[in-house]
Write a protein that holds these residues in place. Structure first.
Motif, short mmCIF file in Angstrom:
data_model
loop_
_atom_site.label_atom_id
_atom_site.label_comp_id
_atom_site.label_asym_id
_atom_site.label_seq_id
_atom_site.Cartn_x
_atom_site.Cartn_y
_atom_site.Cartn_z
N THR A 29 0.74 -1.26 -0.13
CA THR A 29 0.02 -0.10 0.04
C THR A 29 0.81 1.18 -0.01
O THR A 29 1.87 1.21 0.81
N VAL A 30 0.54 2.29 -0.83
CA VAL A 30 1.03 3.43 -1.07
C VAL A 30 0.04 4.56 -0.78
O VAL A 30 -1.20 4.54 -1.09
N THR A 31 0.74 5.80 -0.23
CA THR A 31 -0.18 6.98 -0.10
C THR A 31 0.40 8.05 -1.10
O THR A 31 1.56 8.35 -0.69
N PHE A 32 -0.62 8.31 -2.02
CA PHE A 32 0.05 9.75 -2.64
C PHE A 32 -0.85 11.07 -2.11
O PHE A 32 -1.84 11.01 -2.04
N ARG A 33 -0.15 12.03 -2.09
CA ARG A 33 -0.67 13.47 -1.30
C ARG A 33 -0.27 14.49 -2.46
O ARG A 33 0.81 14.48 -2.98
N CYS A 34 -1.03 15.39 -2.66
CA CYS A 34 -0.93 16.41 -3.48
C CYS A 34 -1.79 17.72 -3.01
O CYS A 34 -2.71 17.36 -2.47
N VAL A 35 -1.52 18.88 -3.57
CA VAL A 35 -2.36 19.95 -3.06
C VAL A 35 -2.79 20.69 -4.39
O VAL A 35 -1.96 20.85 -5.46
N TRP A 49 -5.78 9.19 -10.12
CA TRP A 49 -4.27 8.80 -10.02
C TRP A 49 -4.38 7.63 -11.10
O TRP A 49 -5.01 6.61 -11.31
N ARG A 50 -3.27 7.74 -11.92
CA ARG A 50 -2.99 6.78 -13.08
C ARG A 50 -1.51 6.34 -13.05
O ARG A 50 -0.72 7.13 -12.85
N ARG A 51 -1.20 4.99 -13.64
CA ARG A 51 -0.02 4.80 -13.81
C ARG A 51 0.00 4.03 -14.95
O ARG A 51 -0.68 3.00 -15.21
N ASP A 52 0.93 4.19 -15.90
CA ASP A 52 1.10 3.91 -17.24
C ASP A 52 -0.34 4.00 -17.91
O ASP A 52 -0.79 3.02 -18.70
N GLY A 53 -1.13 4.93 -17.69
CA GLY A 53 -2.37 5.06 -18.31
C GLY A 53 -3.57 4.65 -17.69
O GLY A 53 -4.71 4.65 -18.28
N ARG A 54 -3.38 3.61 -16.61
CA ARG A 54 -4.31 2.96 -16.36
C ARG A 54 -4.77 3.39 -14.55
O ARG A 54 -3.79 3.93 -13.98
N SER A 57 -6.67 1.88 -8.17
CA SER A 57 -7.80 1.80 -7.54
C SER A 57 -7.73 2.50 -6.28
O SER A 57 -6.41 2.71 -5.81
N GLU A 58 -8.77 2.77 -5.60
CA GLU A 58 -8.75 3.54 -4.24
C GLU A 58 -8.99 2.52 -3.02
O GLU A 58 -9.89 1.59 -3.42
N THR A 59 -8.83 3.00 -2.04
CA THR A 59 -9.13 2.07 -0.54
C THR A 59 -10.45 3.03 0.14
O THR A 59 -10.55 4.22 -0.02
#
Length: 64
Positions: A29-35, A49-54, A57-59
């Motif tokens: 599990t990772v958490t990305f934060r931004c403003v 949030w996308r990685r390689d265009g995909r 998923s959220e939790t």
């Protein structure tokens, strides 16, 4: 027929503080934060949030 255009966007959506790059093992599990700032006249749709265009998923606690 006359088509109603979308209202003009006064302020472009901007990432004020970008997320940090992360490396994780599969299943970890990772958490990305931004403003981000949005035009207040637009309906809030959140960020995707996308990685390689995909789409990633959220939790259940993804809003924390």
């Amino acid at each position: 027929p006359l088509i109603n255009p979308s209202p003009p966007v006064a302020v472009a959506t901007r990432i004020e503080v970008p997320p940090q790059s992360m490396t994780a093992k599969k299943g970890e599990t990772v958490t990305f934060r931004c403003v981000a700032t949005f035009d207040p006249g637009l309906a809030s749709h959140g960020l995707e949030w996308r990685r390689d265009g995909r789409l990633l998923s959220e939790t259940a606690d993804s809003d924390k």
